[in-house]
Design a protein around this motif. Structure first.
Motif, PDB file in Angstrom:
ATOM      1  N   THR A 243       0.824  -1.205   0.000  1.00 45.64           N
ATOM      2  CA  THR A 243       0.000   0.000   0.000  1.00 45.64           C
ATOM      3  C   THR A 243       0.857   1.253   0.000  1.00 45.64           C
ATOM      4  OG1 THR A 243      -1.776  -1.145   1.157  1.00 45.64           O
ATOM      5  CG2 THR A 243      -1.793   1.264   1.262  1.00 45.64           C
ATOM      6  N   VAL A 244       1.853   1.296   0.871  1.00 43.22           N
ATOM      7  CA  VAL A 244       2.730   2.469   0.946  1.00 43.22           C
ATOM      8  C   VAL A 244       3.522   2.629  -0.342  1.00 43.22           C
ATOM      9  CG1 VAL A 244       4.770   3.413   2.118  1.00 43.22           C
ATOM     10  CG2 VAL A 244       2.867   2.548   3.455  1.00 43.22           C
ATOM     11  N   SER A 245       4.003   1.521  -0.891  1.00 41.92           N
ATOM     12  CA  SER A 245       4.766   1.577  -2.132  1.00 41.92           C
ATOM     13  C   SER A 245       3.955   2.177  -3.264  1.00 41.92           C
ATOM     14  CB  SER A 245       5.232   0.166  -2.507  1.00 41.92           C
ATOM     15  OG  SER A 245       5.832   0.166  -3.775  1.00 41.92           O
ATOM     16  N   GLU A 246       2.671   1.882  -3.292  1.00 34.24           N
ATOM     17  CA  GLU A 246       1.803   2.362  -4.373  1.00 34.24           C
ATOM     18  C   GLU A 246       1.349   3.804  -4.157  1.00 34.24           C
ATOM     19  OE1 GLU A 246      -1.274  -0.568  -4.259  1.00 34.24           O
ATOM     20  OE2 GLU A 246      -0.040  -2.094  -5.238  1.00 34.24           O
ATOM     21  N   THR A 247       1.337   4.287  -2.913  1.00 30.39           N
ATOM     22  CA  THR A 247       0.764   5.605  -2.636  1.00 30.39           C
ATOM     23  C   THR A 247       1.748   6.625  -2.080  1.00 30.39           C
ATOM     24  OG1 THR A 247       0.061   4.893  -0.424  1.00 30.39           O
ATOM     25  CG2 THR A 247      -1.528   4.622  -2.213  1.00 30.39           C
ATOM     26  N   LEU A 248       2.945   6.221  -1.740  1.00 30.40           N
ATOM     27  CA  LEU A 248       3.921   7.115  -1.116  1.00 30.40           C
ATOM     28  C   LEU A 248       4.318   8.237  -2.064  1.00 30.40           C
ATOM     29  CD1 LEU A 248       5.488   7.253   1.584  1.00 30.40           C
ATOM     30  CD2 LEU A 248       7.388   6.177   0.398  1.00 30.40           C
ATOM     31  N   THR A 249       4.348   9.463  -1.538  1.00 30.41           N
ATOM     32  CA  THR A 249       4.718  10.618  -2.345  1.00 30.41           C
ATOM     33  C   THR A 249       5.381  11.668  -1.456  1.00 30.41           C
ATOM     34  OG1 THR A 249       3.909  12.217  -3.959  1.00 30.41           O
ATOM     35  CG2 THR A 249       2.482  11.786  -2.076  1.00 30.41           C
ATOM     36  N   THR A 250       6.035  12.605  -2.091  1.00 30.16           N
ATOM     37  CA  THR A 250       6.634  13.730  -1.383  1.00 30.16           C
ATOM     38  C   THR A 250       5.713  14.937  -1.553  1.00 30.16           C
ATOM     39  OG1 THR A 250       8.857  12.893  -1.808  1.00 30.16           O
ATOM     40  CG2 THR A 250       8.673  15.218  -1.231  1.00 30.16           C
ATOM     41  N   CYS A 251       5.417  15.592  -0.448  1.00 29.03           N
ATOM     42  CA  CYS A 251       4.531  16.753  -0.466  1.00 29.03           C
ATOM     43  C   CYS A 251       5.154  17.871  -1.309  1.00 29.03           C
ATOM     44  CB  CYS A 251       4.270  17.249   0.961  1.00 29.03           C
ATOM     45  SG  CYS A 251       3.225  18.724   1.048  1.00 29.03           S
ATOM     46  N   SER A 252       4.393  18.385  -2.246  1.00 29.39           N
ATOM     47  CA  SER A 252       4.890  19.442  -3.131  1.00 29.39           C
ATOM     48  C   SER A 252       4.991  20.794  -2.421  1.00 29.39           C
ATOM     49  CB  SER A 252       3.982  19.569  -4.356  1.00 29.39           C
ATOM     50  OG  SER A 252       2.656  19.851  -3.959  1.00 29.39           O
ATOM     51  N   VAL A 253       4.373  20.913  -1.252  1.00 24.59           N
ATOM     52  CA  VAL A 253       4.416  22.171  -0.504  1.00 24.59           C
ATOM     53  C   VAL A 253       5.592  22.195   0.459  1.00 24.59           C
ATOM     54  CG1 VAL A 253       3.170  23.671   1.114  1.00 24.59           C
ATOM     55  CG2 VAL A 253       1.921  22.458  -0.696  1.00 24.59           C
ATOM     56  N   CYS A 254       5.689  21.178   1.332  1.00 28.42           N
ATOM     57  CA  CYS A 254       6.675  21.232   2.416  1.00 28.42           C
ATOM     58  C   CYS A 254       7.815  20.216   2.290  1.00 28.42           C
ATOM     59  CB  CYS A 254       5.979  21.050   3.763  1.00 28.42           C
ATOM     60  SG  CYS A 254       5.420  19.361   4.089  1.00 28.42           S
ATOM     61  N   GLY A 255       7.643  19.165   1.485  1.00 29.08           N
ATOM     62  CA  GLY A 255       8.692  18.162   1.353  1.00 29.08           C
ATOM     63  C   GLY A 255       8.532  16.976   2.280  1.00 29.08           C
ATOM     64  N   ASN A 256       7.439  16.925   3.050  1.00 29.18           N
ATOM     65  CA  ASN A 256       7.162  15.784   3.919  1.00 29.18           C
ATOM     66  C   ASN A 256       6.868  14.550   3.057  1.00 29.18           C
ATOM     67  OD1 ASN A 256       6.551  14.253   6.199  1.00 29.18           O
ATOM     68  ND2 ASN A 256       4.491  15.094   6.418  1.00 29.18           N
ATOM     69  N   VAL A 257       7.022  13.378   3.629  1.00 30.74           N
ATOM     70  CA  VAL A 257       6.679  12.138   2.947  1.00 30.74           C
ATOM     71  C   VAL A 257       5.340  11.670   3.496  1.00 30.74           C
ATOM     72  CG1 VAL A 257       7.354   9.744   2.546  1.00 30.74           C
ATOM     73  CG2 VAL A 257       9.090  11.523   2.597  1.00 30.74           C
ATOM     74  N   ASP A 258       4.394  11.421   2.602  1.00 31.91           N
ATOM     75  CA  ASP A 258       3.040  11.051   3.007  1.00 31.91           C
ATOM     76  C   ASP A 258       2.399  10.276   1.863  1.00 31.91           C
ATOM     77  OD1 ASP A 258       0.588  10.930   4.338  1.00 31.91           O
ATOM     78  OD2 ASP A 258       0.547  13.057   4.816  1.00 31.91           O
ATOM     79  N   THR A 259       1.165   9.891   2.049  1.00 36.17           N
ATOM     80  CA  THR A 259       0.414   9.260   0.975  1.00 36.17           C
ATOM     81  C   THR A 259      -0.519  10.269   0.318  1.00 36.17           C
ATOM     82  OG1 THR A 259      -1.249   8.484   2.557  1.00 36.17           O
ATOM     83  CG2 THR A 259       0.538   6.966   2.011  1.00 36.17           C
ATOM     84  N   LEU A 260      -0.461  11.534   0.766  1.00 40.16           N
ATOM     85  CA  LEU A 260      -1.259  12.621   0.205  1.00 40.16           C
ATOM     86  C   LEU A 260      -0.334  13.717  -0.307  1.00 40.16           C
ATOM     87  CD1 LEU A 260      -3.746  13.081   3.191  1.00 40.16           C
ATOM     88  CD2 LEU A 260      -4.219  11.848   1.075  1.00 40.16           C
ATOM     89  N   ASP A 261      -0.795  14.476  -1.307  1.00 38.82           N
ATOM     90  CA  ASP A 261      -0.062  15.652  -1.770  1.00 38.82           C
ATOM     91  C   ASP A 261      -1.067  16.742  -2.089  1.00 38.82           C
ATOM     92  OD1 ASP A 261       1.841  17.433  -2.623  1.00 38.82           O
ATOM     93  OD2 ASP A 261       2.018  16.556  -4.625  1.00 38.82           O
ATOM     94  N   PRO A 262      -1.098  17.838  -1.326  1.00 36.20           N
ATOM     95  CA  PRO A 262      -0.290  18.169  -0.150  1.00 36.20           C
ATOM     96  C   PRO A 262      -0.535  17.194   1.007  1.00 36.20           C
ATOM     97  CG  PRO A 262      -1.524  20.097  -0.950  1.00 36.20           C
ATOM     98  CD  PRO A 262      -2.015  18.914  -1.690  1.00 36.20           C
ATOM     99  N   CYS A 263       0.449  17.146   1.889  1.00 34.60           N
ATOM    100  CA  CYS A 263       0.423  16.183   2.995  1.00 34.60           C
ATOM    101  C   CYS A 263      -0.629  16.557   4.045  1.00 34.60           C
ATOM    102  CB  CYS A 263       1.800  16.078   3.638  1.00 34.60           C
ATOM    103  SG  CYS A 263       2.290  17.514   4.624  1.00 34.60           S
ATOM    104  N   ALA A 264      -0.855  15.640   4.962  1.00 26.60           N
ATOM    105  CA  ALA A 264      -1.866  15.833   6.005  1.00 26.60           C
ATOM    106  C   ALA A 264      -1.565  17.054   6.874  1.00 26.60           C
ATOM    107  CB  ALA A 264      -1.967  14.581   6.873  1.00 26.60           C
TER     108      ALA A 264
END
Length: 198
Positions: A48-69
């Motif tokens: 699941t993480v492999s398929e949804t992991l991304t880097t937030c385009s706003v802050c650079g955090n790693v999350d499954t959402l962009d922008p991050c939570a």
């Protein structure tokens, strides 16, 4: 003697931070012994993480959402921005629930020895973010290393023309220490005792 597949799994785990060959073997044995309760849920979570992991385009955090939570959380103070070197530092500060604002991840720190230059980090993106307005305080939460303090000084120079209050963590953070390894009490004291730069 383990099969090639099991040995490959052991070697892959041994490459993770904090795990050596012996710890990796113990982890593999545990996963094999607890296949239904540990191995299969781990595989599903990794997939699941492999398929949804991304880097937030706003802050650079790693999350499954962009922008991050964190960036989309309406309870966060948008006027306060904490700048950290790595995602692990962001997670350490956020885990302590001490900083109510938003974050910016640089992706490392300046280092002549390692060849890390300002353009290798997200410093320009930080300056652009602050230039948009709406931010009153920028907290420079660099690690208390020579490279971390050099990075903080460089950022302070880049932001000196901006109408923001620049602060940094107090020296309660031990020299050579990294935020991810500090306890919540030390982090709390360092955030409470932050001070202006310059």
């Amino acid at each position: 003697m383990a099969s090639q597949e099991i040995e490959a799994l052991t070697q892959a785990l041994a490459r993770l931070p904090g795990l050596g060959p012996r710890s990796a073997r113990r982890a593999v044995l545990h996963l094999m012994k607890k296949r239904e309760g540990a191995l299969l849920p781990l595989l599903a979570a990794l997939r699941t993480v492999s398929e949804t992991l991304t880097t937030c385009s706003v802050c650079g955090n790693v999350d499954t959402l962009d922008p991050c939570a964190i960036c989309i959380d309406p309870r966060r103070d948008p006027t306060s921005l904490c700048v950290v070197e790595e995602v692990a530092d962001l997670w350490a500060l956020d885990r302590a629930r001490l900083f109510p604002g938003k974050y910016h991840v640089l992706g490392g720190r300046l280092s002549a020895l390692e060849g890390v230059r300002p353009e290798d980090l997200t410093i320009d993106k930080l300056v652009a973010r602050v230039s948009q307005g709406g931010i009153d305080e920028v907290v420079l939460a660099m690690n208390a290393t020579l490279e971390g303090q050099t990075t903080a000084h460089f950022i302070a120079e880049r932001l000196e023309e901006q109408p923001v209050r620049l602060t940094q963590l107090a020296h309660g953070v031990p020299v050579g220490g990294e935020l991810d390894y500090l306890d919540e009490g030390t982090l709390a004291q360092a955030l409470r005792a932050r001070r202006p730069i310059g």
